[in-house]
Design a protein around this motif. Structure first.
Motif, PDB file in Angstrom:
ATOM      1  N   ARG A  22       0.632  -1.321   0.196  1.00  0.00           N
ATOM      2  CA  ARG A  22      -0.220  -0.064  -0.079  1.00  0.00           C
ATOM      3  C   ARG A  22       0.847   0.844  -0.091  1.00  0.00           C
ATOM      4  N   ARG A  23       1.928   0.710   0.415  1.00  0.00           N
ATOM      5  CA  ARG A  23       3.120   2.560   0.870  1.00  0.00           C
ATOM      6  C   ARG A  23       3.575   2.759  -0.171  1.00  0.00           C
ATOM      7  N   ARG A  24       3.851   1.833  -0.785  1.00  0.00           N
ATOM      8  CA  ARG A  24       5.371   1.401  -2.040  1.00  0.00           C
ATOM      9  C   ARG A  24       4.648   2.098  -3.087  1.00  0.00           C
ATOM     10  N   VAL A  25       5.836   3.226  -3.963  1.00  0.00           N
ATOM     11  CA  VAL A  25       4.794   3.824  -5.113  1.00  0.00           C
ATOM     12  C   VAL A  25       5.518   3.056  -6.222  1.00  0.00           C
ATOM     13  N   PRO A  26       4.770   3.292  -7.368  1.00  0.00           N
ATOM     14  CA  PRO A  26       5.052   2.360  -8.602  1.00  0.00           C
ATOM     15  C   PRO A  26       6.260   2.503  -9.245  1.00  0.00           C
ATOM     16  N   ALA A  27       6.900   1.677  -9.610  1.00  0.00           N
ATOM     17  CA  ALA A  27       7.952   1.460 -10.245  1.00  0.00           C
ATOM     18  C   ALA A  27       8.167   2.993 -11.109  1.00  0.00           C
ATOM     19  N   PRO A  28       7.655   3.221 -12.121  1.00  0.00           N
ATOM     20  CA  PRO A  28       8.068   4.371 -13.111  1.00  0.00           C
ATOM     21  C   PRO A  28       7.178   5.358 -12.700  1.00  0.00           C
ATOM     22  N   LEU A  29       6.794   5.481 -11.380  1.00  0.00           N
ATOM     23  CA  LEU A  29       6.702   6.961 -10.901  1.00  0.00           C
ATOM     24  C   LEU A  29       7.533   7.398 -10.209  1.00  0.00           C
ATOM     25  N   ALA A  30       8.434   6.191  -8.975  1.00  0.00           N
ATOM     26  CA  ALA A  30       9.385   6.063  -8.459  1.00  0.00           C
ATOM     27  C   ALA A  30      10.510   7.166  -9.739  1.00  0.00           C
ATOM     28  N   ALA A  31      10.917   6.359 -10.336  1.00  0.00           N
ATOM     29  CA  ALA A  31      11.717   6.400 -11.546  1.00  0.00           C
ATOM     30  C   ALA A  31      11.603   8.067 -12.151  1.00  0.00           C
ATOM     31  N   LEU A  32      10.336   7.950 -12.252  1.00  0.00           N
ATOM     32  CA  LEU A  32      10.023   9.080 -12.573  1.00  0.00           C
ATOM     33  C   LEU A  32      10.560  10.426 -11.665  1.00  0.00           C
ATOM     34  N   GLY A  33      10.523  10.159 -10.381  1.00  0.00           N
ATOM     35  CA  GLY A  33      10.160  10.838  -9.215  1.00  0.00           C
ATOM     36  C   GLY A  33      11.914  10.890  -8.989  1.00  0.00           C
ATOM     37  N   ARG A  34      12.579  10.847  -8.828  1.00  0.00           N
ATOM     38  CA  ARG A  34      14.143  10.585  -8.983  1.00  0.00           C
ATOM     39  C   ARG A  34      14.888  11.468  -9.838  1.00  0.00           C
ATOM     40  N   ALA A  35      14.641  11.054 -11.027  1.00  0.00           N
ATOM     41  CA  ALA A  35      15.384  11.659 -12.030  1.00  0.00           C
ATOM     42  C   ALA A  35      15.022  13.275 -12.132  1.00  0.00           C
ATOM     43  N   ALA A  36      13.222  13.387 -11.618  1.00  0.00           N
ATOM     44  CA  ALA A  36      12.834  14.476 -11.503  1.00  0.00           C
ATOM     45  C   ALA A  36      13.665  15.445 -10.435  1.00  0.00           C
TER      46      ALA A  36
END
Length: 148
Positions: A22-36
């Motif tokens: 429930r707390r985990r962010v989906p991998a594509p969104l996490a990758a976008l967030g880290r890159a941003a």
């Protein structure tokens, strides 16, 4: 008069795996967030360099706006961050983000000092990203073929 407790069962707490899911962010969104986040960090560092250089300290930029260069480096750093996430999806190691921050820092410093045409920055950056993408695709293909 004696009161009897109700015999309703207590709700079972969620398992640890369910809570993590429930707390985990989906991998594509996490990758976008880290890159941003890294792109924003590089932009902030670049702007700080520009402001510090205008105080007459050892860094001395040529006159002109820093924003075309900071924007170019932010876009290229964002794309390089996505490439880095894709390349190292199955590999965990410390220091992966320094692979982006240090070259971007050097590039921003040179851009602010010499003011090249921003189109050149985009062209060379796109060529480097294309080469990095091709090498990463070949490397991942070889890993998939060998089963590692």
């Amino acid at each position: 008069m004696e009161t009897h407790p109700t015999t309703e069962p207590d709700p079972e707490p969620a398992s640890e795996a369910e809570t993590d899911r429930r707390r985990r962010v989906p991998a594509p969104l996490a990758a976008l967030g880290r890159a941003a986040g890294i792109a924003a960090l590089v932009t902030a560092i670049g702007y700080a360099m520009y402001r510090w250089a205008s105080t007459g300290m050892p860094l001395s930029p040529l006159p002109g706006s820093p924003w075309p260069y900071l924007t170019a480096w932010a876009v290229l750093t964002f794309l390089a961050g996505l490439l880095l996430q894709w390349a190292t999806a199955k590999v965990e190691y410390d220091g992966r983000w320094q692979l982006l921050v240090l070259p971007a820092y050097a590039g921003i410093r040179l851009s602010l000092a010499h003011h090249p045409d921003p189109a050149l920055i985009y062209a060379y950056g796109a060529a480097a990203l294309a080469a990095g993408t091709a090498v990463t695709a070949l490397w991942r293909r070889r890993l998939r073929r060998t089963g590692s």
